[in-house]
Design an enzyme around this catalytic site. Structure first.
Site, short mmCIF file in Angstrom:
data_model
loop_
_atom_site.label_atom_id
_atom_site.label_comp_id
_atom_site.label_asym_id
_atom_site.label_seq_id
_atom_site.Cartn_x
_atom_site.Cartn_y
_atom_site.Cartn_z
N ASP A 46 0.86 -1.19 0.00
CA ASP A 46 0.00 0.00 0.00
C ASP A 46 0.90 1.25 0.00
O ASP A 46 1.88 1.32 0.73
CB ASP A 46 -0.91 -0.01 1.24
N GLY B 46 -15.63 3.48 3.74
CA GLY B 46 -14.39 4.19 3.46
C GLY B 46 -13.67 3.67 2.23
O GLY B 46 -12.52 4.02 2.00
N HIS C 82 -12.11 -1.03 -6.85
CA HIS C 82 -11.65 -2.31 -7.40
C HIS C 82 -11.40 -3.18 -6.17
O HIS C 82 -10.57 -2.82 -5.32
CB HIS C 82 -10.39 -2.10 -8.25
N HIS D 270 -10.34 -5.25 -3.15
CA HIS D 270 -9.00 -5.53 -2.62
C HIS D 270 -9.10 -5.90 -1.15
O HIS D 270 -9.97 -5.42 -0.42
CB HIS D 270 -8.08 -4.31 -2.79
P1 AMP Z 1 -9.76 1.53 0.33
O1 AMP Z 1 -10.03 2.73 1.22
O2 AMP Z 1 -10.15 0.23 1.00
O3 AMP Z 1 -10.36 1.70 -1.05
O4 AMP Z 1 -8.21 1.45 0.20
C1 AMP Z 1 -7.50 1.90 -0.92
C2 AMP Z 1 -6.04 1.79 -0.58
O5 AMP Z 1 -5.29 1.90 -1.77
C3 AMP Z 1 -5.53 2.89 0.37
O6 AMP Z 1 -4.97 2.27 1.54
C4 AMP Z 1 -4.46 3.61 -0.45
O7 AMP Z 1 -3.36 4.03 0.33
C5 AMP Z 1 -4.08 2.56 -1.49
N1 AMP Z 1 -3.56 3.06 -2.76
C6 AMP Z 1 -4.08 4.03 -3.53
N2 AMP Z 1 -3.35 4.20 -4.64
C7 AMP Z 1 -2.34 3.29 -4.58
C8 AMP Z 1 -1.24 2.97 -5.43
N3 AMP Z 1 -1.02 3.61 -6.60
N4 AMP Z 1 -0.39 1.99 -5.03
C9 AMP Z 1 -0.59 1.35 -3.86
N5 AMP Z 1 -1.61 1.60 -3.03
C10 AMP Z 1 -2.47 2.57 -3.37
ZN ZN Z 2 -9.97 -2.22 -11.80
#
Ligand code: AMP
Ligand code: ZN
Length: 114
Positions: free
Chosen positions: A30, A93, A98, A100
């Site tokens: 992350d 949040g 996508h 994850h």
């Molecule tokens: P969520 O709030 O569950 O959608 O979490 C999205 C996560 O993606 C957050 O913890 C961000 O810090 C992480 N994130 C966003 N952009 C990137 C990126 N380019 N590479 C790695 N992590 C990312």
């Molecule tokens: Zn996607």
């Protein structure tokens, strides 16, 4: 072409620190870690979140959890424990639309809000 950042990471268009990759899944650090160890486990198939999954995704969903276990073991955080979080929709949040799994570890997370 997809504008989704996790699709871009999954297909190599965007850089990330990749921890694991196979035909179905990619796991990477992350960019804004909330724990000493914070990896995202992401299906290559674009699914918005769990609401977007169905019976056809059953194997993929199980695979994501087994990869989380494997990544935790390889990082040597499995014995001490780790937390898996899946945010689904705006009230949770979820910022990236996508699906994850957050794999968090490396410190005491017992009181971390989920
Ligand atoms: P969520 O709030 O569950 O959608 O979490 C999205 C996560 O993606 C957050 O913890 C961000 O810090 C992480 N994130 C966003 N952009 C990137 C990126 N380019 N590479 C790695 N992590 C990312
Ligand atoms: Zn996607």
């Amino acid at each position: 072409m997809s504008k989704c950042i996790f699709c871009k990471i999954a297909n190599g268009q965007m850089p990330a620190h990749i921890r694991y990759e196979d035909d179905e899944v990619v796991a990477f650090d992350d960019i804004n870690p909330k724990a000493p160890f914070h990896v995202l486990i992401v299906p290559k198939k674009h699914l918005k979140n769990l609401n977007d999954t169905a019976k056809i995704d059953q194997d993929l969903l199980g695979h994501l959890l087994l990869i989380a276990q494997k990544v935790a073991e390889e990082a040597k955080i499995a014995d001490n424990g780790y937390k898996i979080v899946i945010n689904n929709g705006k009230e949770s949040g979820q910022l990236v639309d996508h699906l994850h799994l957050h794999l968090l570890g490396g410190k005491l997370l017992a009181r971390m809000a989920v």
